[in-house]
Design a protein around this motif. Structure first.
Motif, PDB file in Angstrom:
ATOM      1  N   UNK A  51       0.836  -1.199   0.000  1.00 15.22           N
ATOM      2  CA  UNK A  51       0.000   0.000   0.000  1.00 15.22           C
ATOM      3  C   UNK A  51       0.871   1.249   0.000  1.00 15.22           C
ATOM      4  N   UNK A  52       1.932   1.213   0.824  1.00 14.11           N
ATOM      5  CA  UNK A  52       2.840   2.356   0.887  1.00 14.11           C
ATOM      6  C   UNK A  52       3.479   2.615  -0.471  1.00 14.11           C
ATOM      7  N   UNK A  53       3.908   1.553  -1.150  1.00 10.31           N
ATOM      8  CA  UNK A  53       4.542   1.715  -2.459  1.00 10.31           C
ATOM      9  C   UNK A  53       3.574   2.287  -3.483  1.00 10.31           C
ATOM     10  N   UNK A  54       2.303   1.824  -3.435  1.00  9.70           N
ATOM     11  CA  UNK A  54       1.292   2.374  -4.332  1.00  9.70           C
ATOM     12  C   UNK A  54       1.118   3.861  -4.064  1.00  9.70           C
ATOM     13  N   UNK A  55       1.069   4.227  -2.755  1.00  4.33           N
ATOM     14  CA  UNK A  55       0.913   5.632  -2.396  1.00  4.33           C
ATOM     15  C   UNK A  55       2.072   6.483  -2.872  1.00  4.33           C
ATOM     16  N   UNK A  56       3.277   5.973  -2.711  1.00  5.53           N
ATOM     17  CA  UNK A  56       4.457   6.698  -3.175  1.00  5.53           C
ATOM     18  C   UNK A  56       4.438   6.852  -4.692  1.00  5.53           C
ATOM     19  N   UNK A  57       4.056   5.767  -5.392  1.00  2.36           N
ATOM     20  CA  UNK A  57       3.989   5.826  -6.842  1.00  2.36           C
ATOM     21  C   UNK A  57       2.989   6.851  -7.327  1.00  2.36           C
ATOM     22  N   UNK A  58       1.837   6.904  -6.707  1.00  5.60           N
ATOM     23  CA  UNK A  58       0.823   7.873  -7.109  1.00  5.60           C
ATOM     24  C   UNK A  58       1.254   9.295  -6.793  1.00  5.60           C
ATOM     25  N   UNK A  59       1.866   9.490  -5.631  1.00  4.56           N
ATOM     26  CA  UNK A  59       2.358  10.814  -5.274  1.00  4.56           C
ATOM     27  C   UNK A  59       3.374  11.305  -6.298  1.00  4.56           C
ATOM     28  N   UNK A  60       4.266  10.410  -6.687  1.00  4.38           N
ATOM     29  CA  UNK A  60       5.261  10.772  -7.699  1.00  4.38           C
ATOM     30  C   UNK A  60       4.588  11.016  -9.048  1.00  4.38           C
ATOM     31  N   UNK A  61       3.616  10.161  -9.405  1.00  2.00           N
ATOM     32  CA  UNK A  61       2.895  10.349 -10.653  1.00  2.00           C
ATOM     33  C   UNK A  61       2.180  11.686 -10.701  1.00  2.00           C
ATOM     34  N   UNK A  62       1.563  12.078  -9.590  1.00  2.00           N
ATOM     35  CA  UNK A  62       0.892  13.375  -9.527  1.00  2.00           C
ATOM     36  C   UNK A  62       1.886  14.516  -9.708  1.00  2.00           C
ATOM     37  N   UNK A  63       3.047  14.403  -9.076  1.00  2.43           N
ATOM     38  CA  UNK A  63       4.075  15.438  -9.213  1.00  2.43           C
ATOM     39  C   UNK A  63       4.542  15.543 -10.655  1.00  2.43           C
ATOM     40  N   UNK A  64       4.785  14.398 -11.289  1.00  6.62           N
ATOM     41  CA  UNK A  64       5.263  14.406 -12.675  1.00  6.62           C
ATOM     42  C   UNK A  64       4.208  14.982 -13.607  1.00  6.62           C
ATOM     43  N   UNK A  65       2.953  14.551 -13.437  1.00 11.91           N
ATOM     44  CA  UNK A  65       1.892  15.089 -14.288  1.00 11.91           C
ATOM     45  C   UNK A  65       1.725  16.589 -14.088  1.00 11.91           C
ATOM     46  N   UNK A  66       1.754  17.033 -12.839  1.00  6.41           N
ATOM     47  CA  UNK A  66       1.594  18.456 -12.558  1.00  6.41           C
ATOM     48  C   UNK A  66       2.696  19.274 -13.221  1.00  6.41           C
ATOM     49  N   UNK A  67       3.936  18.823 -13.094  1.00  7.42           N
ATOM     50  CA  UNK A  67       5.061  19.539 -13.705  1.00  7.42           C
ATOM     51  C   UNK A  67       4.983  19.488 -15.226  1.00  7.42           C
ATOM     52  N   UNK A  68       4.563  18.353 -15.771  1.00  8.97           N
ATOM     53  CA  UNK A  68       4.448  18.226 -17.222  1.00  8.97           C
ATOM     54  C   UNK A  68       3.412  19.188 -17.784  1.00  8.97           C
ATOM     55  N   UNK A  69       2.257  19.274 -17.136  1.00  2.00           N
ATOM     56  CA  UNK A  69       1.190  20.124 -17.652  1.00  2.00           C
ATOM     57  C   UNK A  69       1.536  21.600 -17.495  1.00  2.00           C
ATOM     58  N   UNK A  70       2.232  21.955 -16.412  1.00  4.68           N
ATOM     59  CA  UNK A  70       2.693  23.338 -16.257  1.00  4.68           C
ATOM     60  C   UNK A  70       3.714  23.684 -17.336  1.00  4.68           C
ATOM     61  N   UNK A  71       4.591  22.736 -17.646  1.00  9.20           N
ATOM     62  CA  UNK A  71       5.590  22.948 -18.694  1.00  9.20           C
ATOM     63  C   UNK A  71       4.927  23.112 -20.054  1.00  9.20           C
ATOM     64  N   UNK A  72       3.976  22.240 -20.351  1.00 11.17           N
ATOM     65  CA  UNK A  72       3.221  22.328 -21.600  1.00 11.17           C
ATOM     66  C   UNK A  72       2.563  23.704 -21.732  1.00 11.17           C
TER      67      UNK A  72
END
Length: 345
Positions: A6-27
């Motif tokens: 569960x912790x790993x899933x949470x970490x993965x999603x947190x990282x995914x959210x960060x990457x998506x947020x930065x990607x969309x701001x960059x776009x």
């Protein structure tokens, strides 16, 4: 599922959210940089609709401000510097602890604690603060925002209507993400975010229409981006035919293999895509688009809503343009499968 999993899933999603947020701001910033370079210089001599020329090109370069120097603010700054790229003299950060941003100050970036000064200077302001800090920040910057400035909020706990109330302002963009079960973690745990966004698999997972990685973006954000671009043209008093041409050049200039570039299979934007038919019929060729409330665009149906959500050919072209801005070309077979249902709320 075990607690460790569960912790790993949470970490993965947190990282995914960060990457998506930065990607969309960059776009978004890449689009605005390209737009500013494309704006006819003669338009700057016309009387703008905004209260000053501070936010419409006195030069061709976008001025970006970040409020908040925590983890998100730092990651966003790194990504914008490397991938847009924003010149160091065009990026400034306001935070309560500017002394903690030595990494950026060594690069020549101005780091300080003066939110109203930042708001008076920037064309785009990214809110990367805590929800508890937002009310004070909004009260500090609201009187310094020029009409064409765009406030881009990453404060997930504060919805758009509340932001509009706090800022007394409507040029706001706020991406909304939704996580769901059943997708593998593809977010490159050992890569820095800048490097992750240069990985074709990860980048494609950040495409606005792609649900890969278990995270979706409410497509109303993309709708807000379109209307934000139109508002910049309107602030320059640009006649709407010119604004439409810029929109086509900005969003639909990349075609996939086999696409008939001049054929009817390639989408083109028209006036009725963005305003009602009645309004369009009464708008003379010399007039600009009306000024759009970006908060209303993201909360309600617009003339553009259904086309953006259901036109697969438009989605194809937007996806190819998105990847192209990051330096990645897609074949038709690589096009993600998208849903034509209602966007997640």
């Amino acid at each position: 599922m075990r607690s460790g999993a569960i912790f790993l899933v949470g970490v993965g999603r947190s990282r995914g959210l960060m990457i998506k947020a930065c990607a969309h701001a960059t776009f978004f910033c890449k689009l605005l940089c390209n737009l500013r370079k494309s704006l006819p210089k003669k338009e700057t001599s016309r009387r703008p609709l905004s209260r000053s020329l501070d936010n419409i090109p006195d030069d061709d370069e976008l001025k970006v401000g970040i409020i908040g120097g925590g983890h998100l603010g730092k990651q966003l700054a790194r990504v914008l510097l490397r991938l847009v790229p924003i010149p160091v003299q065009k990026l400034r950060i306001s935070t309560r602890r500017p002394e903690a941003l030595d990494e950026f100050q060594k690069l020549g970036i101005q780091c300080f604690y003066h939110n109203s000064y930042l708001a008076d200077w920037a064309n785009v302001i990214f809110l990367c603060c805590l929800p508890s800090q937002l009310s004070n920040i909004c009260s500090e910057i609201q009187t310094n925002l020029a009409k064409a400035c765009i406030v881009y909020s990453f404060v997930a706990a504060v919805p758009i209507p509340r932001l509009k109330l706090l800022l007394k302002y409507n040029s706001i963009l706020r991406p909304q993400y939704q996580c769901f079960e059943g997708f593998a973690n593809i977010w490159g745990a050992n890569k820095e975010i800048v490097a992750a966004l240069q990985d074709p698999v990860i980048l494609q997972a950040t495409c606005p229409y792609d649900p890969a990685g278990g995270i979706t973006l409410n497509i109303k954000w993309l709708e807000g981006v379109f209307y934000a671009v139109l508002n910049i043209c309107t602030a320059m008093n640009m006649p709407h035919p010119g604004a439409l041409q810029l929109l086509n050049d900005l969003f639909l200039s990349v075609h996939f293999e086999g696409c008939e570039k001049d054929g009817e299979s390639c989408p083109k934007f028209k006036l009725q895509d963005f305003v009602s038919e009645v309004y369009a019929n009464n708008l003379s060729q010399e007039r600009p688009f009306p000024w759009f409330d970006l908060t209303a665009v993201q909360l309600r149906e617009t003339p553009f809503s259904q086309r953006l959500l259901t036109s697969t050919v438009l989605q194809d072209h937007l996806t190819h343009r998105y990847c192209d801005l990051f330096g990645i070309s897609l074949t038709k077979e690589q096009q993600p499968v998208v849903s034509t249902g209602s966007p997640p709320q």
